[in-house]
Every structure is written in C-alpha cells, then in structure tokens.
Design a protein around this motif. Structure first.
Motif, PDB file in Angstrom:
ATOM      1  N   SER A   1      26.667  41.763  44.316  1.00  0.00           N
ATOM      2  CA  SER A   1      25.842  40.788  43.559  1.00  0.00           C
ATOM      3  C   SER A   1      26.704  39.668  43.326  1.00  0.00           C
ATOM      4  O   SER A   1      27.692  39.555  42.302  1.00  0.00           O
ATOM      5  CB  SER A   1      25.143  41.144  42.484  1.00  0.00           C
ATOM      6  N   GLU A   2      26.513  38.234  43.890  1.00  0.00           N
ATOM      7  CA  GLU A   2      27.297  37.369  43.404  1.00  0.00           C
ATOM      8  C   GLU A   2      26.945  36.560  42.214  1.00  0.00           C
ATOM      9  O   GLU A   2      27.623  36.311  41.490  1.00  0.00           O
ATOM     10  CB  GLU A   2      27.152  36.149  44.682  1.00  0.00           C
ATOM     11  N   ALA A   3      25.618  36.826  41.930  1.00  0.00           N
ATOM     12  CA  ALA A   3      25.182  36.561  40.647  1.00  0.00           C
ATOM     13  C   ALA A   3      25.835  37.414  39.542  1.00  0.00           C
ATOM     14  O   ALA A   3      26.245  36.726  38.464  1.00  0.00           O
ATOM     15  CB  ALA A   3      23.672  36.642  40.419  1.00  0.00           C
ATOM     16  N   SER A   4      26.010  38.525  39.777  1.00  0.00           N
ATOM     17  CA  SER A   4      26.526  39.647  38.711  1.00  0.00           C
ATOM     18  C   SER A   4      28.062  39.075  38.389  1.00  0.00           C
ATOM     19  O   SER A   4      28.627  38.873  37.222  1.00  0.00           O
ATOM     20  CB  SER A   4      26.545  40.796  39.235  1.00  0.00           C
ATOM     21  N   ASN A   5      28.669  38.966  39.549  1.00  0.00           N
ATOM     22  CA  ASN A   5      30.197  38.221  39.366  1.00  0.00           C
ATOM     23  C   ASN A   5      30.363  37.020  38.761  1.00  0.00           C
ATOM     24  O   ASN A   5      31.504  37.002  38.359  1.00  0.00           O
ATOM     25  CB  ASN A   5      30.874  38.310  40.932  1.00  0.00           C
ATOM     26  N   ALA A   6      29.347  36.260  38.962  1.00  0.00           N
ATOM     27  CA  ALA A   6      29.359  34.903  38.091  1.00  0.00           C
ATOM     28  C   ALA A   6      29.398  35.193  36.714  1.00  0.00           C
ATOM     29  O   ALA A   6      29.713  34.521  35.662  1.00  0.00           O
ATOM     30  CB  ALA A   6      28.512  33.957  38.645  1.00  0.00           C
ATOM     31  N   LEU A   7      28.206  35.956  36.368  1.00  0.00           N
ATOM     32  CA  LEU A   7      27.780  36.252  34.976  1.00  0.00           C
ATOM     33  C   LEU A   7      28.695  36.826  34.052  1.00  0.00           C
ATOM     34  O   LEU A   7      29.062  36.577  32.825  1.00  0.00           O
ATOM     35  CB  LEU A   7      26.506  36.883  34.955  1.00  0.00           C
ATOM     36  N   GLY A   8      29.289  38.176  34.731  1.00  0.00           N
ATOM     37  CA  GLY A   8      30.319  38.722  33.941  1.00  0.00           C
ATOM     38  C   GLY A   8      31.297  38.252  33.011  1.00  0.00           C
ATOM     39  O   GLY A   8      31.564  38.253  31.815  1.00  0.00           O
ATOM     40  N   PRO A   9      32.200  37.113  33.700  1.00  0.00           N
ATOM     41  CA  PRO A   9      33.021  36.233  32.925  1.00  0.00           C
ATOM     42  C   PRO A   9      32.463  35.653  31.899  1.00  0.00           C
ATOM     43  O   PRO A   9      33.116  35.341  30.688  1.00  0.00           O
ATOM     44  CB  PRO A   9      33.839  35.702  33.997  1.00  0.00           C
ATOM     45  N   VAL A  10      31.198  35.152  31.996  1.00  0.00           N
ATOM     46  CA  VAL A  10      30.588  34.368  30.966  1.00  0.00           C
ATOM     47  C   VAL A  10      30.364  35.156  29.812  1.00  0.00           C
ATOM     48  O   VAL A  10      30.525  34.946  28.608  1.00  0.00           O
ATOM     49  CB  VAL A  10      29.204  33.739  31.327  1.00  0.00           C
ATOM     50  N   LEU A  11      29.912  36.307  30.132  1.00  0.00           N
ATOM     51  CA  LEU A  11      29.546  37.305  28.974  1.00  0.00           C
ATOM     52  C   LEU A  11      30.896  37.809  28.015  1.00  0.00           C
ATOM     53  O   LEU A  11      30.674  37.941  26.988  1.00  0.00           O
ATOM     54  CB  LEU A  11      28.596  38.448  29.457  1.00  0.00           C
ATOM     55  N   ALA A  12      31.864  38.201  28.783  1.00  0.00           N
ATOM     56  CA  ALA A  12      33.176  38.619  28.384  1.00  0.00           C
ATOM     57  C   ALA A  12      33.622  37.534  27.398  1.00  0.00           C
ATOM     58  O   ALA A  12      34.025  37.729  26.290  1.00  0.00           O
ATOM     59  CB  ALA A  12      34.055  38.999  29.616  1.00  0.00           C
ATOM     60  N   ARG A  13      33.543  36.067  27.925  1.00  0.00           N
ATOM     61  CA  ARG A  13      34.158  35.131  27.014  1.00  0.00           C
ATOM     62  C   ARG A  13      33.267  35.214  25.603  1.00  0.00           C
ATOM     63  O   ARG A  13      33.822  34.981  24.677  1.00  0.00           O
ATOM     64  CB  ARG A  13      34.134  33.824  27.820  1.00  0.00           C
ATOM     65  N   LEU A  14      32.002  35.081  25.758  1.00  0.00           N
ATOM     66  CA  LEU A  14      31.124  35.170  24.682  1.00  0.00           C
ATOM     67  C   LEU A  14      31.408  36.388  23.904  1.00  0.00           C
ATOM     68  O   LEU A  14      31.528  36.107  22.577  1.00  0.00           O
ATOM     69  CB  LEU A  14      29.786  35.176  25.121  1.00  0.00           C
ATOM     70  N   SER A  15      31.604  37.666  24.353  1.00  0.00           N
ATOM     71  CA  SER A  15      31.957  38.571  23.510  1.00  0.00           C
ATOM     72  C   SER A  15      33.266  38.322  22.650  1.00  0.00           C
ATOM     73  O   SER A  15      33.277  38.878  21.437  1.00  0.00           O
ATOM     74  CB  SER A  15      31.969  39.931  24.247  1.00  0.00           C
TER      75      SER A  15
ATOM     76  N   GLY B   1      18.812  37.867  35.525  1.00  0.00           N
ATOM     77  CA  GLY B   1      19.367  36.761  36.422  1.00  0.00           C
ATOM     78  C   GLY B   1      20.485  35.938  35.762  1.00  0.00           C
ATOM     79  O   GLY B   1      20.891  36.264  34.575  1.00  0.00           O
ATOM     80  N   PRO B   2      21.209  35.053  36.630  1.00  0.00           N
ATOM     81  CA  PRO B   2      22.194  34.304  36.162  1.00  0.00           C
ATOM     82  C   PRO B   2      21.652  33.329  34.958  1.00  0.00           C
ATOM     83  O   PRO B   2      20.795  32.581  35.228  1.00  0.00           O
ATOM     84  CB  PRO B   2      22.790  33.617  37.318  1.00  0.00           C
ATOM     85  N   VAL B   3      22.289  33.005  34.043  1.00  0.00           N
ATOM     86  CA  VAL B   3      22.118  31.952  32.849  1.00  0.00           C
ATOM     87  C   VAL B   3      23.651  31.464  32.785  1.00  0.00           C
ATOM     88  O   VAL B   3      24.533  31.862  32.793  1.00  0.00           O
ATOM     89  CB  VAL B   3      21.658  32.458  31.791  1.00  0.00           C
ATOM     90  N   GLY B   4      23.368  30.204  32.087  1.00  0.00           N
ATOM     91  CA  GLY B   4      24.717  29.578  31.665  1.00  0.00           C
ATOM     92  C   GLY B   4      24.904  30.131  30.445  1.00  0.00           C
ATOM     93  O   GLY B   4      24.356  30.610  29.480  1.00  0.00           O
ATOM     94  N   GLU B   5      26.286  29.465  29.913  1.00  0.00           N
ATOM     95  CA  GLU B   5      26.683  30.026  28.531  1.00  0.00           C
ATOM     96  C   GLU B   5      25.936  29.444  27.284  1.00  0.00           C
ATOM     97  O   GLU B   5      25.853  30.384  26.459  1.00  0.00           O
ATOM     98  CB  GLU B   5      28.346  29.542  28.492  1.00  0.00           C
ATOM     99  N   PRO B   6      25.494  28.307  27.428  1.00  0.00           N
ATOM    100  CA  PRO B   6      24.800  27.791  26.268  1.00  0.00           C
ATOM    101  C   PRO B   6      23.540  28.704  26.146  1.00  0.00           C
ATOM    102  O   PRO B   6      23.077  29.071  25.122  1.00  0.00           O
ATOM    103  CB  PRO B   6      24.483  26.334  26.461  1.00  0.00           C
ATOM    104  N   GLU B   7      22.735  28.953  27.318  1.00  0.00           N
ATOM    105  CA  GLU B   7      21.600  29.672  27.207  1.00  0.00           C
ATOM    106  C   GLU B   7      21.639  31.017  26.787  1.00  0.00           C
ATOM    107  O   GLU B   7      21.295  31.745  25.934  1.00  0.00           O
ATOM    108  CB  GLU B   7      20.714  29.786  28.606  1.00  0.00           C
ATOM    109  N   ALA B   8      23.143  31.798  27.336  1.00  0.00           N
ATOM    110  CA  ALA B   8      23.215  33.104  26.857  1.00  0.00           C
ATOM    111  C   ALA B   8      23.734  33.218  25.330  1.00  0.00           C
ATOM    112  O   ALA B   8      23.162  34.037  24.555  1.00  0.00           O
ATOM    113  CB  ALA B   8      24.445  33.746  27.648  1.00  0.00           C
ATOM    114  N   ARG B   9      24.258  32.181  24.537  1.00  0.00           N
ATOM    115  CA  ARG B   9      24.523  32.205  23.389  1.00  0.00           C
ATOM    116  C   ARG B   9      23.261  32.090  22.690  1.00  0.00           C
ATOM    117  O   ARG B   9      23.396  32.776  21.496  1.00  0.00           O
ATOM    118  CB  ARG B   9      25.442  30.780  23.238  1.00  0.00           C
ATOM    119  N   GLN B  10      22.403  31.141  22.925  1.00  0.00           N
ATOM    120  CA  GLN B  10      20.955  31.320  22.383  1.00  0.00           C
ATOM    121  C   GLN B  10      20.439  32.525  22.126  1.00  0.00           C
ATOM    122  O   GLN B  10      19.921  32.911  21.168  1.00  0.00           O
ATOM    123  CB  GLN B  10      19.998  30.263  23.112  1.00  0.00           C
ATOM    124  N   TYR B  11      20.507  33.436  23.553  1.00  0.00           N
ATOM    125  CA  TYR B  11      19.889  34.909  23.321  1.00  0.00           C
ATOM    126  C   TYR B  11      20.649  35.746  22.252  1.00  0.00           C
ATOM    127  O   TYR B  11      20.112  36.418  21.622  1.00  0.00           O
ATOM    128  CB  TYR B  11      20.003  35.353  24.863  1.00  0.00           C
TER     129      TYR B  11
END
Length: 313
Positions: free
Chosen positions: A73-87, A133-143
């Motif tokens: 999944s391209e969306a998965s591969n894009a989201l993974g690094p975003v979540l890792a950075r936030l962690s 689904g894919p979300v951006g870093e600011p939106e993920a941070r809100q969650y």
C-alpha cells in the motif's frame, strides 16, 4: 479519505487475542529500518506471537497506537514515517505498534480491518478508534493529543522507555527540543496531578496571558477534570430540558472527551440559541474553551466559530 471515530475505550475487546499465535517472546522488538521507512525510538513491529506483550500488556501503562499497514500500500508507506516521527516527538507518551496485515491476518481479522492504513489505539486492552486512510502530520497530531487527554482521564499517565533508534528526520524536519517553560505542567499531567497541572498552566498565563499553548493545555486538563465523575442521568436531563445549562455543558464535555467533536459543538450552539443573558454568555465561554481543546486551526472549530457568530447576532 480519513475517517475519525474517536471514542472512549470499550469499542473492541482484544482479550481474545491474548494468547494468539505462539508464546510471546521478549517484548520490545524495535522496528528495523525499512517496513515503510517507519523505524523510531518508540516504534515496534508487532506480530501475532508478540501481540500480548507488545500491545496488551504495554497498554496498561501507556497508550499504544497500532498501525495496520501493508508494504503493498502506497498510502501505508507514506503514513508510516509520519507516525514514527510523531512517536519520537511525543517522547514516550505513546508507543507505535506496526502490524503488517499480510503477515498477520488473524490480528487484522480480529479488529475488522477493511481499509489500510488503519490506526487505532489501545488503552488497558481496549480499542480506541483513531483514523483510517492517509493523514498529514498536523491532523495526526490532533488525534494523538485527543488520545492523550482520554488516557489521562482513564488513569493512564505512564511514559514508555525508548525501544529503538530515533526516527530519522531531515534538517528541515527536526523538531525543536521540549520547551522547559511547560515542564512543570506537563510533569503534573504525566503524574495524574490534574490540580497541579491546572495551577501550573494558570501561573504561566498570569505571566503571559496570550500563551496559546498554555491556554490549550489548561483547557484540556480542565476538561479531563470536569468529566471524571459525570452522573449517568445527565444526558437524560439535557434531553428533557434544552435550557438546562449545567446539563448541556456536561454532556458536551463528555461528547468531546469521546471524540464526538461536532456533537459537542452543535449542542452548545443550540444552547446558545435557546438561552439569553448570563446563561447564554456562560455557554458561549464554555464553547470557546472547547475550541481551545480541539485547536484553533481545526476545520471543525473554524466552522463552529462561524455558526456561533450567526447564533449570537
């Protein structure tokens, strides 16, 4: 398209997965580089044999964010690094557990994964849906900010130790170090001392009344405190009497804590329309406080502000 379904724990009981697969090995299997590029100091690759130790047991002390993904999944591969950075940015306030659904179909089936990437959280073994689904870093941070508010309300105030190397960031993406200005308040929140956190944030606001981060922090902690002992019959009171301001405010608080942001805003805007004088102003100020909790840049807040202005004038 992302879909929020943020709620309090209890949507799905994961106890049936406690013994899934083979006996669990040692907890803390850090995610290696690759796997969507989502390595990080608070990132674990979780499988069926390690689910009990890495997710269920850890969720008793700290929120565990679970990402269901697939290397296809391209969306998965894009989201993974975003979540890792936030962690890494949240420095142990939650752990990120990554589950490859191709390699772990039983886990995906148990949670009912239909679309990837899917991101949930686990608190005390219970699922809190976050987004799909894919979300951006600011939106993920809100969650994640909402998740941590719910975690504190449920007595989960621990902080995880690092389990692997820090997530890689470019020079432009590097996060600034934590601001020591908020350390006293944040430590109080982490210790479950809500009164201490409130006092610390109020002290900061006396020094700098325009401090947006302190305002938001104070509003979040006050929300948690208000919703600790809400009587079950308050929702019936609010339904029976639209002008019962106390009941409407409490139900709105509970809705917001459960992630039902639009429901909370709609309720208070309707109460503004149904009241007048001091009561109307009380509701208006309470709604503005909930705006601080969600965040001024959130689309739901922007829309609700417009509706509030229309209701007032």
């Amino acid at each position: 398209m992302s879909q929020s379904n943020f709620s309090r724990p209890g949507a799905i009981d994961l106890s049936s997965l406690r013994n899934a697969g083979a006996p669990a090995g040692p907890a803390g299997s850090a995610a290696p580089a690759g796997g969507g590029g989502a390595a990080g100091s608070y990132v674990l690759n979780v499988s069926e044999p390690t689910f009990q130790a890495d997710v269920i047991e850890r969720s008793l002390q700290v929120p565990v964010v679970v990402e269901f993904w697939s290397p296809r999944s391209e969306a998965s591969n894009a989201l993974g690094p975003v979540l890792a950075r936030l962690s890494t940015e949240y420095a142990g306030k939650f752990l990120l557990a990554r589950i490859d659904i191709d390699a772990n179909p039983q886990l995906a089936q148990a949670v009912g994964v239909q679309t990837i990437p899917l991101v949930i959280a686990v608190l005390r073994g219970q699922v809190v849906p976050l987004f799909q689904g894919p979300v951006g870093e600011p939106e993920a941070r809100q969650y994640f900010d909402q998740l941590l508010t719910v975690a504190v309300a449920n007595g989960i105030t621990g902080r995880a130790d690092p389990v692997g190397p820090a997530a890689e960031t470019s020079e432009d993406e590097e996060e600034p170090p934590p601001n020591p200005r908020y350390e006293k308040a944040e430590n109080a929140v982490g210790a479950g001392d809500l009164d201490g956190a409130i006092a610390a944030y109020e002290e900061l606001l006396k020094e700098t009344p325009g401090d947006a981060e302190a305002k938001s922090g104070l509003a979040r902690v006050q929300l948690v405190k208000r919703t600790q002992d809400v009587p079950a019959e308050v929702r019936t009171r609010a339904a029976d009497n639209p002008t019962d301001v106390e009941a409407q405010l409490l139900v709105a608080d509970v809705d917001l804590m459960g992630g039902h942001v639009d429901d909370a805003f709609n309720r208070l805007i309707a109460t503004v329309q149904a009241t007048s004088g001091d009561e109307r102003n009380t509701v208006r100020l309470h709604l503005l406080e909930l705006f601080e909790v969600v965040g001024a840049d959130d689309d739901r807040v922007i829309k609700a502000r417009r509706r509030l202005m229309s209701a007032l004038f």
